[in-house]
Design an enzyme around this catalytic site. Structure first.
Site, PDB file in Angstrom:
ATOM      1  N   SER A 123     -70.286  57.777  83.586  1.00 38.54           N
ATOM      2  CA  SER A 123     -69.713  57.207  82.366  1.00 38.54           C
ATOM      3  C   SER A 123     -69.081  55.845  82.605  1.00 38.54           C
ATOM      4  O   SER A 123     -69.043  55.024  81.700  1.00 38.54           O
ATOM      5  CB  SER A 123     -68.631  58.135  81.809  1.00 38.54           C
ATOM      6  OG  SER A 123     -69.205  59.327  81.371  1.00 38.54           O
ATOM      7  N   HIS A 144     -77.303  58.263  80.120  1.00 38.49           N
ATOM      8  CA  HIS A 144     -75.955  58.775  79.863  1.00 38.49           C
ATOM      9  C   HIS A 144     -75.931  59.718  78.669  1.00 38.49           C
ATOM     10  O   HIS A 144     -76.237  59.310  77.546  1.00 38.49           O
ATOM     11  CB  HIS A 144     -75.013  57.582  79.620  1.00 38.49           C
ATOM     12  CG  HIS A 144     -73.586  57.961  79.461  1.00 38.49           C
ATOM     13  ND1 HIS A 144     -72.861  57.673  78.336  1.00 38.49           N
ATOM     14  CD2 HIS A 144     -72.731  58.622  80.285  1.00 38.49           C
ATOM     15  CE1 HIS A 144     -71.627  58.128  78.480  1.00 38.49           C
ATOM     16  NE2 HIS A 144     -71.525  58.712  79.648  1.00 38.49           N
ATOM     17  N   GLU A 156     -77.908  57.320  76.226  1.00 36.26           N
ATOM     18  CA  GLU A 156     -77.810  55.868  76.405  1.00 36.26           C
ATOM     19  C   GLU A 156     -78.571  55.508  77.686  1.00 36.26           C
ATOM     20  O   GLU A 156     -78.330  56.097  78.746  1.00 36.26           O
ATOM     21  CB  GLU A 156     -76.343  55.446  76.473  1.00 36.26           C
ATOM     22  CG  GLU A 156     -75.632  55.758  75.155  1.00 36.26           C
ATOM     23  CD  GLU A 156     -74.227  55.187  75.078  1.00 36.26           C
ATOM     24  OE1 GLU A 156     -74.056  54.119  74.491  1.00 36.26           O
ATOM     25  OE2 GLU A 156     -73.306  55.832  75.601  1.00 36.26           O
ATOM     26  N   ASN A 195     -68.895  53.875  74.021  1.00 35.80           N
ATOM     27  CA  ASN A 195     -67.495  53.665  74.405  1.00 35.80           C
ATOM     28  C   ASN A 195     -67.037  52.228  74.194  1.00 35.80           C
ATOM     29  O   ASN A 195     -65.840  51.975  74.054  1.00 35.80           O
ATOM     30  CB  ASN A 195     -67.247  54.139  75.834  1.00 35.80           C
ATOM     31  CG  ASN A 195     -67.128  55.653  75.872  1.00 35.80           C
ATOM     32  OD1 ASN A 195     -66.807  56.275  74.859  1.00 35.80           O
ATOM     33  ND2 ASN A 195     -67.421  56.248  77.004  1.00 35.80           N
TER      34      ASN A 195
HETATM   35  P1  NAD Z   1     -67.780  68.213  86.889  1.00 31.64           P
HETATM   36  O1  NAD Z   1     -66.656  68.022  87.827  1.00 31.64           O
HETATM   37  O2  NAD Z   1     -67.659  69.177  85.770  1.00 31.64           O
HETATM   38  O3  NAD Z   1     -69.094  68.617  87.722  1.00 31.64           O
HETATM   39  C1  NAD Z   1     -69.502  67.988  88.895  1.00 31.64           C
HETATM   40  C2  NAD Z   1     -70.402  68.922  89.670  1.00 31.64           C
HETATM   41  O4  NAD Z   1     -70.944  68.197  90.785  1.00 31.64           O
HETATM   42  C3  NAD Z   1     -69.679  70.141  90.253  1.00 31.64           C
HETATM   43  O5  NAD Z   1     -70.438  71.300  89.953  1.00 31.64           O
HETATM   44  C4  NAD Z   1     -69.661  69.856  91.754  1.00 31.64           C
HETATM   45  O6  NAD Z   1     -69.728  71.048  92.547  1.00 31.64           O
HETATM   46  C5  NAD Z   1     -70.916  69.040  91.921  1.00 31.64           C
HETATM   47  N1  NAD Z   1     -70.950  68.222  93.140  1.00 31.64           N
HETATM   48  C6  NAD Z   1     -69.931  67.772  93.902  1.00 31.64           C
HETATM   49  N2  NAD Z   1     -70.407  67.050  94.928  1.00 31.64           N
HETATM   50  C7  NAD Z   1     -71.752  67.052  94.811  1.00 31.64           C
HETATM   51  C8  NAD Z   1     -72.807  66.501  95.571  1.00 31.64           C
HETATM   52  N3  NAD Z   1     -72.579  65.781  96.675  1.00 31.64           N
HETATM   53  N4  NAD Z   1     -74.088  66.726  95.162  1.00 31.64           N
HETATM   54  C9  NAD Z   1     -74.326  67.454  94.064  1.00 31.64           C
HETATM   55  N5  NAD Z   1     -73.371  68.001  93.304  1.00 31.64           N
HETATM   56  C10 NAD Z   1     -72.100  67.801  93.675  1.00 31.64           C
HETATM   57  O7  NAD Z   1     -68.120  66.739  86.340  1.00 31.64           O
HETATM   58  P2  NAD Z   1     -68.792  66.330  84.936  1.00 31.64           P
HETATM   59  O8  NAD Z   1     -67.761  66.223  83.870  1.00 31.64           O
HETATM   60  O9  NAD Z   1     -70.007  67.172  84.711  1.00 31.64           O
HETATM   61  O10 NAD Z   1     -69.217  64.822  85.272  1.00 31.64           O
HETATM   62  C11 NAD Z   1     -70.355  64.536  86.068  1.00 31.64           C
HETATM   63  C12 NAD Z   1     -70.839  63.142  85.738  1.00 31.64           C
HETATM   64  O11 NAD Z   1     -71.150  63.099  84.343  1.00 31.64           O
HETATM   65  C13 NAD Z   1     -69.828  62.037  85.978  1.00 31.64           C
HETATM   66  O12 NAD Z   1     -70.498  60.901  86.475  1.00 31.64           O
HETATM   67  C14 NAD Z   1     -69.263  61.748  84.592  1.00 31.64           C
HETATM   68  O13 NAD Z   1     -68.859  60.396  84.438  1.00 31.64           O
HETATM   69  C15 NAD Z   1     -70.473  62.015  83.736  1.00 31.64           C
HETATM   70  N6  NAD Z   1     -70.191  62.344  82.326  1.00 31.64           N
HETATM   71  C16 NAD Z   1     -69.239  63.284  82.005  1.00 31.64           C
HETATM   72  C17 NAD Z   1     -68.976  63.566  80.651  1.00 31.64           C
HETATM   73  C18 NAD Z   1     -67.962  64.601  80.267  1.00 31.64           C
HETATM   74  O14 NAD Z   1     -67.604  64.652  79.069  1.00 31.64           O
HETATM   75  N7  NAD Z   1     -67.500  65.464  81.163  1.00 31.64           N
HETATM   76  C19 NAD Z   1     -69.716  62.907  79.648  1.00 31.64           C
HETATM   77  C20 NAD Z   1     -70.712  61.983  80.011  1.00 31.64           C
HETATM   78  C21 NAD Z   1     -70.928  61.706  81.358  1.00 31.64           C
END
Ligand code: NAD
Length: 285
Positions: A123, A144, A156, A195
């Site tokens: 993000s 995204h 996106e 955003n």
């Molecule tokens: P999260 O913490 O819920 O999940 C992350 C996952 O990645 C976990 O299951 C973790 O075990 C795993 N992980 C850790 N190290 C790893 C590795 N080396 N290889 C593979 N997996 C690994 O995080 P999230 O909220 O799902 O966010 C993940 C990405 O998505 C981020 O880049 C964030 O910016 C983006 N994002 C999040 C949202 C949101 O609303 N949460 C929205 C859009 C984009």
């Protein structure tokens, strides 16, 4: 139809699990990778929950058969080499930490075949922050998703100056084929389109509140009536979640953001009012 058929998602957290399920629901063979068997057990529970949501939410209204077919197209793996061995597209959704993402791409670059396209769901990072670690800057871009992807289905798509236009097009086609509305960015931009629009609106609303210009209801009502938008900025805060809002506001050097962070903590977060997810935030649900 997209040239992309086999998809691997790295990370099965909040977004990774949704990305994987959405693609499987739309007929793609998906491998969901995470770092341990223990975490994959949690991923199974997330997928089961998503299967229920896709059936219960009237936006999707999936049949039981469709939801079960999606689950059947999902493979789980904690072996990165195996997970990406035949992937056409790898979507990375690992935690938002620059060093961790760079390390992940370095490993991935060595394990994935030359054909594989890499996409980051980051993000806040630009794909340029990561491209040199991918070993294939021409086959790398940002894709995204929004949280609750089955309902808020924008994708996106943002390349770097190195991204091959054909790769970009194939990811646009993949987005369409997986039930998303592709939002094509012509250049890199922190915050993408959404955003870039939303954050200034939310900051302005917070400023009006902490400067005691108007109350929450008045600010929201103004935005709704005068623009025709269905919700106002504080209703959006409740949907995003007040913890996320606090994390962002508290790290800003702007004194009004600091004041807003203190207000969020004292009046809401410390009382367990985190927004829609807990049934109460600025509003009660
Ligand atoms: P999260 O913490 O819920 O999940 C992350 C996952 O990645 C976990 O299951 C973790 O075990 C795993 N992980 C850790 N190290 C790893 C590795 N080396 N290889 C593979 N997996 C690994 O995080 P999230 O909220 O799902 O966010 C993940 C990405 O998505 C981020 O880049 C964030 O910016 C983006 N994002 C999040 C949202 C949101 O609303 N949460 C929205 C859009 C984009």
């Amino acid at each position: 139809m997209s040239a992309i058929k086999k998809v691997t998602v790295l990370g099965t957290g909040v977004l990774g699990s949704q990305i994987a399920f959405q693609a499987a629901f739309h007929g793609f063979d998906v491998t969901a990778y995470d770092i341990s068997e223990e975490i994959l057990e949690k991923a199974k529970a997330r997928f089961a929950q998503l299967s229920e949501i896709y059936q219960a939410d009237s936006v999707v209204a999936a049949t039981r058969e469709q939801a079960e077919a999606a689950l059947a197209r999902l493979l789980l793996s904690s072996d990165l080499g195996e997970a990406v061995a035949d992937a056409d597209l790898v979507i990375e959704a690992v935690p938002e930490l620059l060093a961790l993402k760079r390390e992940t791409y370095t490993r991935l670059a060595a394990l994935a075949p030359a054909k594989t396209i890499f996409a980051t769901n980051s993000s806040t990072l630009l794909p340029s922050d990561l491209k040199q670690f991918t070993g294939r800057p021409d086959r790398f871009l940002a894709l995204h998703y929004a949280n609750n992807v089955w309902r808020f289905n924008t994708a996106e798509i943002m390349g770097t100056t190195d991204t091959d236009p054909e790769v970009y097009r194939s990811v646009v086609e993949f987005a369409k084929a997986s039930g998303l509305v592709p939002i094509e960015l012509k250049k890199e931009k922190a915050g993408y389109v959404l955003n870039s629009l939303l954050v200034p609106l939310l900051n302005a609303a917070a400023g009006l509140l902490v400067d005691d210009i108007a109350d929450v209801e008045t600010i929201d009502k103004t935005w709704r009536i005068a623009t025709g938008a269905p919700v106002g900025p504080f209703q959006i805060y409740d949907t995003v979640g007040l913890t996320t809002a606090y994390n962002i506001a508290s790290t800003s050097p702007d004194p009004r953001s600091q004041k807003f962070a203190a207000l969020l903590k004292e009046k809401y977060i410390d009382k367990g009012k985190l927004g829609v997810s807990t049934g109460e935030g600025f509003y009660t649900y």
